[in-house]
Design an enzyme around this catalytic site. Structure first.
Site, PDB file in Angstrom:
ATOM      1  N   ASP A  10      -4.283  -4.902   0.787  1.00 61.51           N
ATOM      2  CA  ASP A  10      -4.649  -4.304   2.063  1.00 61.51           C
ATOM      3  C   ASP A  10      -6.101  -4.687   2.358  1.00 61.51           C
ATOM      4  O   ASP A  10      -7.023  -4.130   1.780  1.00 61.51           O
ATOM      5  CB  ASP A  10      -4.479  -2.790   1.989  1.00 61.51           C
ATOM      6  N   GLU A  26      -3.892   1.915  -2.950  1.00 64.12           N
ATOM      7  CA  GLU A  26      -3.988   3.345  -2.638  1.00 64.12           C
ATOM      8  C   GLU A  26      -3.104   4.176  -3.550  1.00 64.12           C
ATOM      9  O   GLU A  26      -2.276   4.961  -3.096  1.00 64.12           O
ATOM     10  CB  GLU A  26      -3.677   3.610  -1.156  1.00 64.12           C
ATOM     11  N   ASN A  53      -7.513  -4.374   5.330  1.00 60.52           N
ATOM     12  CA  ASN A  53      -8.048  -3.553   6.408  1.00 60.52           C
ATOM     13  C   ASN A  53      -8.738  -4.390   7.481  1.00 60.52           C
ATOM     14  O   ASN A  53      -9.811  -4.038   7.982  1.00 60.52           O
ATOM     15  CB  ASN A  53      -9.006  -2.496   5.850  1.00 60.52           C
ATOM     16  N   ASN A  92       0.869  -1.169   0.000  1.00 61.55           N
ATOM     17  CA  ASN A  92       0.000   0.000   0.000  1.00 61.55           C
ATOM     18  C   ASN A  92       0.912   1.227   0.000  1.00 61.55           C
ATOM     19  O   ASN A  92       1.507   1.558   1.017  1.00 61.55           O
ATOM     20  CB  ASN A  92      -0.926  -0.009   1.221  1.00 61.55           C
ATOM     21  N   ASP A 152       2.745   4.634   5.204  1.00 65.21           N
ATOM     22  CA  ASP A 152       2.553   4.122   6.559  1.00 65.21           C
ATOM     23  C   ASP A 152       2.445   2.592   6.579  1.00 65.21           C
ATOM     24  O   ASP A 152       2.302   1.988   7.639  1.00 65.21           O
ATOM     25  CB  ASP A 152       1.337   4.759   7.240  1.00 65.21           C
ATOM     26  N   HIS A 153       2.542   1.958   5.404  1.00 62.83           N
ATOM     27  CA  HIS A 153       2.612   0.497   5.303  1.00 62.83           C
ATOM     28  C   HIS A 153       4.031   0.082   4.933  1.00 62.83           C
ATOM     29  O   HIS A 153       4.763   0.855   4.292  1.00 62.83           O
ATOM     30  CB  HIS A 153       1.687  -0.032   4.191  1.00 62.83           C
ATOM     31  N   ASP A 210      -2.198  -6.246   5.881  1.00 65.57           N
ATOM     32  CA  ASP A 210      -1.877  -6.597   4.498  1.00 65.57           C
ATOM     33  C   ASP A 210      -1.600  -8.097   4.451  1.00 65.57           C
ATOM     34  O   ASP A 210      -0.688  -8.581   5.134  1.00 65.57           O
ATOM     35  CB  ASP A 210      -0.661  -5.813   4.023  1.00 65.57           C
TER      36      ASP A 210
END
Length: 258
Positions: free
Chosen positions: A147, A34, A149, A7, A247-248, A218
């Site tokens: 991802d 993303e 989530n 991501n 941030d991943h 993920d």
């Protein structure tokens, strides 16, 4: 065959990070989520210059998924998840690469919960589960990655008691993930590391990365036709510490054979 999911949290803004990581690790296949870029703004030439072919499903400002393959043909099978013709969010793309069907997905976040965003997430999960069941009937190697989530268990989240009402950890969301996996999919990371603390996401706030206050959201799900080829898996955690990074962290698996 090394396959990664990442991501990127904005493919153009993070392009130097992505290109550096591609050069250093050279995965054979990469699934990106993303993108946050419309179809015409995907950095195709930069990706091609790095040695990768690409297909992508863009969307202005939000979402967006892509599949990259190093010096290999990509045969696109599907863009968009079946089951709702009115759903315009760019969250799924599927391709055939080296005899393996790869579905790259970016599952909805679902917050704030409860509410319409959680309902959309659960509906999307139902559509994914229906499509996944169909893929299993084809008797070919399939990998669903991206991802999701979702933190499937308490082992997958730092201080789980703080997340009980969050859409990434609510019981109905975790149940939806379990229902999907129970079709016959193998969670690659948990298969190789059943009891270890492994995270793939660290928030930008409160020094989450420095404190290793992360989440495992993920995932790689492998069909029975490919799960036996799983050799190794991991997270390129250090990439999360790079300047102007996502941030991943990138997550990867290695498969034996062709």
């Amino acid at each position: 065959m090394k396959i990664a999911t990442y991501n990127v949290n904005g493919v153009n803004g993070r392009l130097p990070v992505l290109l550096r990581w591609l050069e250093e690790t050279q995965p054979d296949v990469v699934c990106l989520q993303e993108l946050k870029a419309p179809q015409e703004k995907f950095p195709e030439q930069a990706i091609r210059d790095a040695g990768y072919n690409a297909i992508w499903h863009g969307q202005k400002s939000w979402n967006g998924v892509a599949i990259l393959a190093r010096d290999t043909e990509i045969k696109e099978l599907r863009r968009g998840l079946p089951g709702d013709e009115e759903d315009t969010q760019s969250r799924y793309i599927e391709a055939l690469i080296n005899g393996v069907v790869i579905g790259c997905l970016y599952l909805p976040n679902g917050n704030p919960a409860p509410g319409p965003k959680l309902e959309y997430k659960l509906q999307w999960f139902e559509r994914l589960t229906t499509h996944a069941a169909q893929l299993l009937t084809y008797d070919v190697p399939v990998i669903l990655t991206g991802d999701f989530n979702v933190m499937p268990t308490e082992l997958d989240v730092y201080k789980p008691e703080r997340w009980v009402d969050d859409a990434l950890f609510r019981p109905e969301v975790r149940a939806a993930f379990k229902n999907l996996v129970d079709q016959g999919w193998t969670d690659a990371i948990r298969t190789l590391y059943p009891t270890e603390t492994i995270y793939t996401f660290w928030d930008y706030f409160r020094n989450a990365y420095g404190r290793n206050a992360g989440l495992r959201i993920d995932h790689f799900l492998l069909s029975p036709q490919v799960s036996g080829r799983l050799k190794s898996a991991g997270v390129d955690r250090d990439v999360r510490g790079w300047e102007k990074t996502s941030d991943h962290g990138p997550v990867w698996i290695e498969l034996a054979g062709e």
